[in-house]
Design a protein around this motif. Structure first.
Motif, mmCIF file in Angstrom:
data_model
loop_
_atom_site.group_PDB
_atom_site.id
_atom_site.type_symbol
_atom_site.label_atom_id
_atom_site.label_comp_id
_atom_site.label_asym_id
_atom_site.label_seq_id
_atom_site.Cartn_x
_atom_site.Cartn_y
_atom_site.Cartn_z
ATOM 1 N N ALA A 143 -6.237 -14.366 -32.326
ATOM 2 C CA ALA A 143 -6.168 -15.401 -30.607
ATOM 3 C C ALA A 143 -7.342 -13.985 -30.259
ATOM 4 C CB ALA A 143 -5.317 -14.397 -29.919
ATOM 5 N N TRP A 144 -7.943 -12.842 -30.833
ATOM 6 C CA TRP A 144 -9.428 -12.336 -30.258
ATOM 7 C C TRP A 144 -10.315 -13.366 -29.688
ATOM 8 C CZ3 TRP A 144 -9.931 -7.751 -27.559
ATOM 9 C CH2 TRP A 144 -11.437 -7.593 -27.822
ATOM 10 N N TRP A 145 -10.644 -14.263 -30.190
ATOM 11 C CA TRP A 145 -11.506 -15.379 -29.808
ATOM 12 C C TRP A 145 -11.024 -16.285 -28.898
ATOM 13 C CZ3 TRP A 145 -14.519 -13.566 -32.309
ATOM 14 C CH2 TRP A 145 -14.824 -12.420 -33.651
ATOM 15 N N THR A 146 -9.993 -16.656 -27.918
ATOM 16 C CA THR A 146 -9.497 -16.891 -27.064
ATOM 17 C C THR A 146 -9.570 -15.850 -25.863
ATOM 18 O OG1 THR A 146 -7.863 -18.326 -27.930
ATOM 19 C CG2 THR A 146 -7.902 -17.749 -25.282
ATOM 20 N N THR A 147 -8.849 -14.734 -26.357
ATOM 21 C CA THR A 147 -9.037 -13.086 -25.380
ATOM 22 C C THR A 147 -10.597 -13.212 -25.142
ATOM 23 O OG1 THR A 147 -6.880 -12.545 -26.344
ATOM 24 C CG2 THR A 147 -9.126 -10.914 -25.304
ATOM 25 N N GLU A 158 -11.670 0.247 -14.855
ATOM 26 C CA GLU A 158 -12.200 -0.478 -15.895
ATOM 27 C C GLU A 158 -13.001 -1.100 -16.689
ATOM 28 O OE1 GLU A 158 -10.300 -4.974 -15.909
ATOM 29 O OE2 GLU A 158 -9.276 -3.992 -13.929
ATOM 30 N N GLN A 159 -12.867 -0.203 -18.516
ATOM 31 C CA GLN A 159 -13.635 -1.031 -18.693
ATOM 32 C C GLN A 159 -14.403 -2.548 -19.292
ATOM 33 O OE1 GLN A 159 -15.492 2.443 -20.512
ATOM 34 N NE2 GLN A 159 -13.843 2.890 -19.403
ATOM 35 N N PRO A 160 -15.696 -2.241 -19.492
ATOM 36 C CA PRO A 160 -16.391 -3.539 -19.357
ATOM 37 C C PRO A 160 -15.342 -4.279 -20.938
ATOM 38 C CG PRO A 160 -17.995 -2.075 -19.489
ATOM 39 C CD PRO A 160 -17.110 -1.504 -19.395
ATOM 40 N N PHE A 161 -15.043 -5.613 -20.586
ATOM 41 C CA PHE A 161 -14.659 -6.186 -21.581
ATOM 42 C C PHE A 161 -16.158 -5.868 -22.963
ATOM 43 C CE2 PHE A 161 -13.780 -10.019 -24.809
ATOM 44 C CZ PHE A 161 -12.802 -9.539 -25.375
ATOM 45 N N ASP A 162 -16.060 -5.177 -24.244
ATOM 46 C CA ASP A 162 -16.492 -5.941 -25.587
ATOM 47 C C ASP A 162 -15.478 -6.591 -26.842
ATOM 48 O OD1 ASP A 162 -18.229 -4.417 -27.122
ATOM 49 O OD2 ASP A 162 -17.225 -2.900 -27.603
ATOM 50 N N PRO A 163 -16.614 -7.342 -26.740
ATOM 51 C CA PRO A 163 -16.423 -8.661 -27.669
ATOM 52 C C PRO A 163 -16.340 -8.376 -29.313
ATOM 53 C CG PRO A 163 -18.344 -9.386 -26.521
ATOM 54 C CD PRO A 163 -17.662 -8.315 -26.164
ATOM 55 N N LEU A 164 -17.001 -7.011 -29.038
ATOM 56 C CA LEU A 164 -17.089 -6.229 -30.723
ATOM 57 C C LEU A 164 -16.302 -5.321 -31.270
ATOM 58 C CD1 LEU A 164 -21.330 -6.327 -30.936
ATOM 59 C CD2 LEU A 164 -19.580 -7.770 -31.332
ATOM 60 N N ASP A 165 -15.195 -4.658 -30.283
ATOM 61 C CA ASP A 165 -13.852 -3.584 -30.219
ATOM 62 C C ASP A 165 -12.781 -4.238 -30.538
ATOM 63 O OD1 ASP A 165 -12.021 -1.578 -30.026
ATOM 64 O OD2 ASP A 165 -11.911 -2.120 -28.106
ATOM 65 N N PHE A 166 -13.001 -5.216 -31.913
ATOM 66 C CA PHE A 166 -12.262 -6.110 -32.956
ATOM 67 C C PHE A 166 -10.762 -5.948 -33.679
ATOM 68 C CE2 PHE A 166 -16.013 -7.579 -34.217
ATOM 69 C CZ PHE A 166 -16.757 -8.659 -33.686
ATOM 70 N N PRO A 167 -9.713 -6.331 -32.868
ATOM 71 C CA PRO A 167 -8.240 -4.688 -33.058
ATOM 72 C C PRO A 167 -8.376 -5.267 -35.051
ATOM 73 C CG PRO A 167 -8.287 -7.805 -32.357
ATOM 74 C CD PRO A 167 -9.626 -7.518 -32.349
ATOM 75 N N GLN A 168 -7.310 -4.118 -34.953
ATOM 76 C CA GLN A 168 -7.421 -3.750 -36.567
ATOM 77 C C GLN A 168 -6.783 -5.044 -37.107
ATOM 78 O OE1 GLN A 168 -8.625 -0.931 -37.611
ATOM 79 N NE2 GLN A 168 -8.034 -2.300 -39.612
ATOM 80 N N LYS A 169 -5.885 -5.629 -37.126
ATOM 81 C CA LYS A 169 -5.304 -6.726 -37.817
ATOM 82 C C LYS A 169 -6.644 -7.923 -37.980
ATOM 83 C CE LYS A 169 -0.677 -6.604 -37.273
ATOM 84 N NZ LYS A 169 0.394 -7.408 -37.053
ATOM 85 N N LEU A 170 -7.310 -7.500 -37.372
ATOM 86 C CA LEU A 170 -8.407 -8.944 -37.256
ATOM 87 C C LEU A 170 -9.640 -8.196 -38.626
ATOM 88 C CD1 LEU A 170 -9.509 -11.228 -37.012
ATOM 89 C CD2 LEU A 170 -10.889 -10.851 -34.472
ATOM 90 N N ARG A 171 -10.041 -7.119 -38.213
ATOM 91 C CA ARG A 171 -11.076 -5.946 -39.013
ATOM 92 C C ARG A 171 -10.333 -6.404 -40.775
ATOM 93 N NH1 ARG A 171 -11.675 -0.721 -37.591
ATOM 94 N NH2 ARG A 171 -10.635 -1.502 -35.095
#
Length: 143
Positions: free
Chosen positions: A103-107, A15-28
């Protein structure tokens, strides 16, 4: 019993460590649209008279060493411009609400990103690749 080592295809993926800067495309995409709308609003404000409603303005005043700049009279905004501005502003409010409540911010919080780190991630979205209308590379290319 077989003690054979599983092949690489069968081995569990690390498992890759969680990256909070790997934003979903819809959010970008939403952040980019917010930046575009803000730029359109600023351009409209620069083009339109200073007062939305007709206003007589006021003279400059110097009183006991203090100066207050005056304002020239304003004819107000044409109805079409006011309506277009209101549409832009309504869309900006809708898009920014989407970005803020995504929802990204909850994730992120669910993965332990909190406090200053969450604020930093939210700030990083504003300059993330694909989330801004122009990146420094775009400017260099255009020049």
């Amino acid at each position: 019993m077989s003690t054979a080592t599983p092949s690489p295809e069968q081995a569990p993926a690390e498992e890759q460590p969680f990256d909070p800067l790997d934003f979903p495309q819809k959010l970008r995409d939403a952040q980019r649209r917010a930046a575009e709308l803000y730029a359109e609003i600023r351009a409209a404000q620069a083009r339109l008279p200073w007062s939305r409603e007709p206003h007589e303005g006021w003279p400059a005043v110097t009183d006991r060493g203090r100066e207050r700049e005056g304002r020239e009279p304003s004819p107000g905004w044409p109805a079409a411009d006011a309506a277009a501005y209101d549409e832009l502003r309504a869309e900006l409010l809708e898009v920014t609400a989407y970005v803020q409540t995504h929802a990204w911010w909850t994730t992120c919080r669910d993965n332990g990103v909190q406090g200053p780190d969450l604020v930093a991630a939210r700030q990083a979205l504003k300059t993330a690749k694909g989330a801004v209308p122009l990146a420094p590379d775009d400017v260099d290319t255009a020049a």
